[in-house]
Design a protein around this motif. Structure first.
Motif, mmCIF file in Angstrom:
data_model
loop_
_atom_site.group_PDB
_atom_site.id
_atom_site.type_symbol
_atom_site.label_atom_id
_atom_site.label_comp_id
_atom_site.label_asym_id
_atom_site.label_seq_id
_atom_site.Cartn_x
_atom_site.Cartn_y
_atom_site.Cartn_z
ATOM 1 N N ASP A 158 11.806 -2.688 6.343
ATOM 2 C CA ASP A 158 12.842 -2.522 7.366
ATOM 3 C C ASP A 158 12.568 -3.495 8.512
ATOM 4 N N ILE A 159 13.306 -4.625 8.518
ATOM 5 C CA ILE A 159 13.122 -5.665 9.530
ATOM 6 C C ILE A 159 14.361 -5.689 10.409
ATOM 7 N N ARG A 160 14.176 -5.537 11.717
ATOM 8 C CA ARG A 160 15.317 -5.455 12.630
ATOM 9 C C ARG A 160 15.179 -6.482 13.754
ATOM 10 N N TYR A 161 15.994 -7.529 13.679
ATOM 11 C CA TYR A 161 16.012 -8.551 14.726
ATOM 12 C C TYR A 161 16.959 -8.130 15.851
ATOM 13 N N GLY A 162 16.755 -8.717 17.016
ATOM 14 C CA GLY A 162 17.611 -8.430 18.158
ATOM 15 C C GLY A 162 17.306 -7.121 18.847
ATOM 16 N N LEU A 163 16.165 -6.516 18.524
ATOM 17 C CA LEU A 163 15.751 -5.267 19.166
ATOM 18 C C LEU A 163 14.506 -5.521 20.006
ATOM 19 N N GLU A 164 14.546 -5.054 21.243
ATOM 20 C CA GLU A 164 13.432 -5.270 22.158
ATOM 21 C C GLU A 164 12.802 -3.931 22.526
ATOM 22 N N LEU A 165 11.466 -3.886 22.464
ATOM 23 C CA LEU A 165 10.758 -2.669 22.875
ATOM 24 C C LEU A 165 10.908 -2.498 24.384
ATOM 25 N N VAL A 166 11.390 -1.347 24.796
ATOM 26 C CA VAL A 166 11.572 -1.046 26.215
ATOM 27 C C VAL A 166 10.376 -0.291 26.764
ATOM 28 N N SER A 167 9.949 0.738 26.031
ATOM 29 C CA SER A 167 8.838 1.563 26.482
ATOM 30 C C SER A 167 8.295 2.345 25.299
ATOM 31 N N PHE A 168 7.119 2.926 25.493
ATOM 32 C CA PHE A 168 6.551 3.791 24.455
ATOM 33 C C PHE A 168 5.573 4.768 25.101
ATOM 34 N N THR A 169 5.385 5.864 24.443
ATOM 35 C CA THR A 169 4.358 6.831 24.812
ATOM 36 C C THR A 169 3.651 7.246 23.529
ATOM 37 N N GLN A 170 2.439 7.734 23.666
ATOM 38 C CA GLN A 170 1.733 8.228 22.496
ATOM 39 C C GLN A 170 1.128 9.587 22.801
ATOM 40 N N ASP A 171 0.993 10.383 21.739
ATOM 41 C CA ASP A 171 0.342 11.677 21.835
ATOM 42 C C ASP A 171 -0.585 11.826 20.642
ATOM 43 N N SER A 172 -1.135 13.008 20.450
ATOM 44 C CA SER A 172 -2.121 13.187 19.393
ATOM 45 C C SER A 172 -1.527 13.057 17.994
ATOM 46 N N HIS A 197 0.815 -1.220 0.000
ATOM 47 C CA HIS A 197 0.000 0.000 0.000
ATOM 48 C C HIS A 197 0.849 1.271 0.000
ATOM 49 N N GLY A 198 2.155 1.119 -0.126
ATOM 50 C CA GLY A 198 3.015 2.299 -0.178
ATOM 51 C C GLY A 198 3.244 2.963 1.161
ATOM 52 N N VAL A 199 3.215 2.181 2.240
ATOM 53 C CA VAL A 199 3.387 2.712 3.595
ATOM 54 C C VAL A 199 4.689 2.171 4.185
ATOM 55 N N SER A 200 5.504 3.071 4.720
ATOM 56 C CA SER A 200 6.764 2.645 5.337
ATOM 57 C C SER A 200 6.506 2.098 6.737
ATOM 58 N N SER A 201 7.344 1.151 7.133
ATOM 59 C CA SER A 201 7.225 0.599 8.479
ATOM 60 C C SER A 201 8.604 0.145 8.950
ATOM 61 N N ILE A 202 8.749 0.061 10.262
ATOM 62 C CA ILE A 202 9.911 -0.573 10.875
ATOM 63 C C ILE A 202 9.377 -1.691 11.749
ATOM 64 N N LEU A 203 9.911 -2.892 11.558
ATOM 65 C CA LEU A 203 9.506 -4.037 12.358
ATOM 66 C C LEU A 203 10.662 -4.404 13.278
ATOM 67 N N VAL A 204 10.404 -4.458 14.586
ATOM 68 C CA VAL A 204 11.429 -4.854 15.545
ATOM 69 C C VAL A 204 11.037 -6.172 16.196
ATOM 70 N N GLU A 205 12.030 -7.017 16.393
ATOM 71 C CA GLU A 205 11.819 -8.357 16.956
ATOM 72 C C GLU A 205 12.925 -8.652 17.947
ATOM 73 N N ARG A 206 12.536 -9.095 19.158
ATOM 74 C CA ARG A 206 13.516 -9.342 20.207
ATOM 75 C C ARG A 206 14.383 -10.569 19.914
ATOM 76 N N ARG A 207 13.879 -11.534 19.167
ATOM 77 C CA ARG A 207 14.701 -12.679 18.781
ATOM 78 C C ARG A 207 15.801 -12.219 17.826
ATOM 79 N N VAL A 208 16.880 -12.957 17.809
ATOM 80 C CA VAL A 208 17.991 -12.563 16.936
ATOM 81 C C VAL A 208 17.815 -13.109 15.531
ATOM 82 N N ASP A 209 16.873 -14.026 15.322
ATOM 83 C CA ASP A 209 16.673 -14.602 13.996
ATOM 84 C C ASP A 209 15.274 -15.189 13.928
ATOM 85 N N VAL A 210 14.916 -15.684 12.751
ATOM 86 C CA VAL A 210 13.608 -16.307 12.569
ATOM 87 C C VAL A 210 13.528 -17.588 13.389
#
Length: 541
Positions: free
Chosen positions: A135-149, A28-41
């Protein structure tokens, strides 16, 4: 900590849901970044069978041939005294037990079920995503997040170095599993039976067992004799899994598990290395909300279910298929924010139903002996057709008359494949159309766009489509069916099944769901079609 990187959608979790969403958004022409805590599939042979609706999604992504080539016909379940023993006892096939229809060729261009486990699909989807620039990034773990408007700010940590990075996205989609950190941080409660009183042990191991599993590579093999009882699932010629129902009188040390595996394989001197022993209990729970502001829950983070019907990854991919085009429409400023609310409105009821129906299933019965039958009374069980495709969405993204008698659980079920006639809220019917002398399914017309289909006398509708598309900013592929038209309906059965007149029209969304239809040709089709798209896209909200 490094500076913020910007993207449209941050996806957390690279399982079937996350990887599929990344590919769908790219379409659909939308950019994304995917993060995954595992180091591989994952190399684990889980999520083994894909159903036809999932294969249709992959077909729309241009990955059908790769998935079919990587897998094989749906796995058998057989019983043997040991893997090395000659002969086996066949159990009824999954296709027979979970029969969807007697005429699968009329329902879908895809096989009803296809064996392609997580250990195969994840590498395939990941490779396709990277080839297409995701953009697929393995070995990255979400620590925290905040959201605003205006968006979401997330901090991720490199698990190898501890380095942290801040990511800024318009939206966040959590596909981070049953124990979702994102769901927990949002404070979204779950409903359902929770963790079940069923105790299993997964023993992952390495062994050069190619000779003893030859001919059973895609099967589940039940070893059932005094002293050893469990399922072997084969990953590849050197790796596998042994699934055991836990006996609390035994201690499952690595050495004891190795002995059970050797006993089950039947080759005493085979070198076996136990890699991991995982104690597991299935759970049935559904998040009460799938959306909180700019954060969405998907896959197991939204709906966890026992694997007894094999619906986990299939339901997950169906969900992100529903969500992807809506995110894209809003991000491209083609739709109002209220369109995103329809993700939960449409997917929550059916996901909750599937999760509850998954409390029982044929594969589990072989292990439990039917002890779990009481979890779901027989009279409350519904067909696989209903769970996969035989249900109807009701939301503002579907324009239709309200039901005379709303379903008590919010899920309106169809009686059978014969009810897939282009009714708003249902998947567009499959059928034998032809274009340029070649057979084609209506499912092949989408490619991330709306599709308008009209009868032999519907030229005013196809003429109106370009102006309506320009007015709303979306892509609309318009086709007239007829002997001298864009698409041929060789025997006339496809259009006749819709019950629409020759100048009638139906409009399907990018996810293949019929959003609107009418049997009246107005004086100004362009205005009507523009108003229809405006309503579906919540542009008036």
């Amino acid at each position: 900590m490094t500076d913020a990187a910007n993207t449209s959608v941050l996806i957390v979790g690279a399982g079937g849901a996350g990887l599929s969403l990344s590919l769908l958004l790219e379409q659909h022409g939308v950019s994304s970044i995917l993060v995954e805590r595992r180091v591989d599939v994952s190399w684990l042979p889980r999520a083994r069978n894909l159903n036809f609706r999932t294969l249709e999604v992959f077909r729309g992504l241009g990955l059908e041939k790769e998935v079919l080539a990587a897998g094989t016909h749906v796995s058998r379940t057989v019983r043997k005294d040991s893997l090395a023993a000659s002969g086996h006892q066949d159990f009824p096939s999954i296709e027979d037990i979970l029969r969807v229809t007697d005429h699968p060729e009329a329902l879908s261009p895809e096989p009803m079920f296809w064996y392609c486990p997580q250990s195969v699909t994840e590498p395939l989807l990941g490779a396709a995503a990277r080839e297409r620039g995701c953009d697929i990034r393995y070995g990255l773990e979400l620590v925290s997040f905040t959201q605003d408007s205006a968006g979401v700010t997330a901090t991720v940590s490199d698990r190898a170095t501890g380095a942290q990075t801040v990511l800024r996205a318009d939206y966040l989609v959590a596909a981070d599993g049953a124990h979702s950190h994102v769901r927990e941080q949002l404070g979204v409660p779950v409903a359902g039976k929770g963790v079940l009183e069923e105790h299993y042990i997964f023993v992952y191991f390495r062994a050069p067992w190619a000779d003893v599993v030859r001919g059973y590579e895609s099967d589940a093999v039940l070893i059932d004799r005094p002293g050893v009882r469990g399922f072997f699932l084969i990953t590849d010629p050197d790796r596998g899994m042994f699934l055991i129902q836990q006996d609390f009188e035994q201690e499952y040390t690595p050495e004891h598990c190795r002995e059970l595996i050797l006993d089950g394989i039947g080759v005493p001197d085979l070198p076996v290395e136990v890699v991991e022993i995982a104690h597991w209990r299935p759970a049935q729970q559904v998040a009460e909300r799938f959306r909180v502001g700019r954060v969405f829950l998907a896959g197991d983070a939204a709906h966890t279910m026992p694997p007894k019907l094999g619906m986990g990854v299939n339901t997950a991919i169906a969900g992100v298929h529903n969500l992807a085009w809506k995110l894209a429409a809003v991000l491209h400023k083609q739709a109002g924010d209220a369109l995103l609310d329809t993700y939960e409105v449409e997917r929550h009821p059916i996901a909750a139903l599937i999760s509850r129906q998954s409390l029982v299933g044929p594969a589990a019965t072989l292990i439990t002996g039917g002890e779990d039958d009481a979890l779901l009374p027989a009279e409350e069980r519904v067909s696989m057709f209903s769970l996969i495709i035989g249900n109807r969405y009701r939301s503002r993204a579907v324009l239709s008359e309200p039901p005379a008698h709303p379903a008590p659980d919010g899920v309106e079920l169809l009686n059978g494949p014969e009810d897939l006639t282009g009714v708003p809220g249902t998947r567009i019917p499959h059928g034998g159309l032809a274009r340029n002398g070649e057979s084609i399914s209506p499912l092949d017309l989408f490619d991330g766009q709306f599709v308008l289909l009209t009868g032999p006398e519907g030229a005013p509708w196809t003429n109106a489509a370009p102006e309506a598309a320009a007015a709303t900013g979306v892509r609309v592929a318009a086709y007239r069916l007829g002997p001298d038209a864009d698409l041929r309906d060789p025997d006339g059965k496809w259009w006749a099944a819709t019950g629409l007149p020759a100048d009638g029209v139906l409009l399907a969304r990018p996810d293949g769901i019929v959003a609107w239809r009418t049997d009246a040709l107005p004086a100004d089709p362009t205005s009507v079609l523009t108003a229809t798209l405006t309503a579906i896209l919540a542009r008036d909200s």
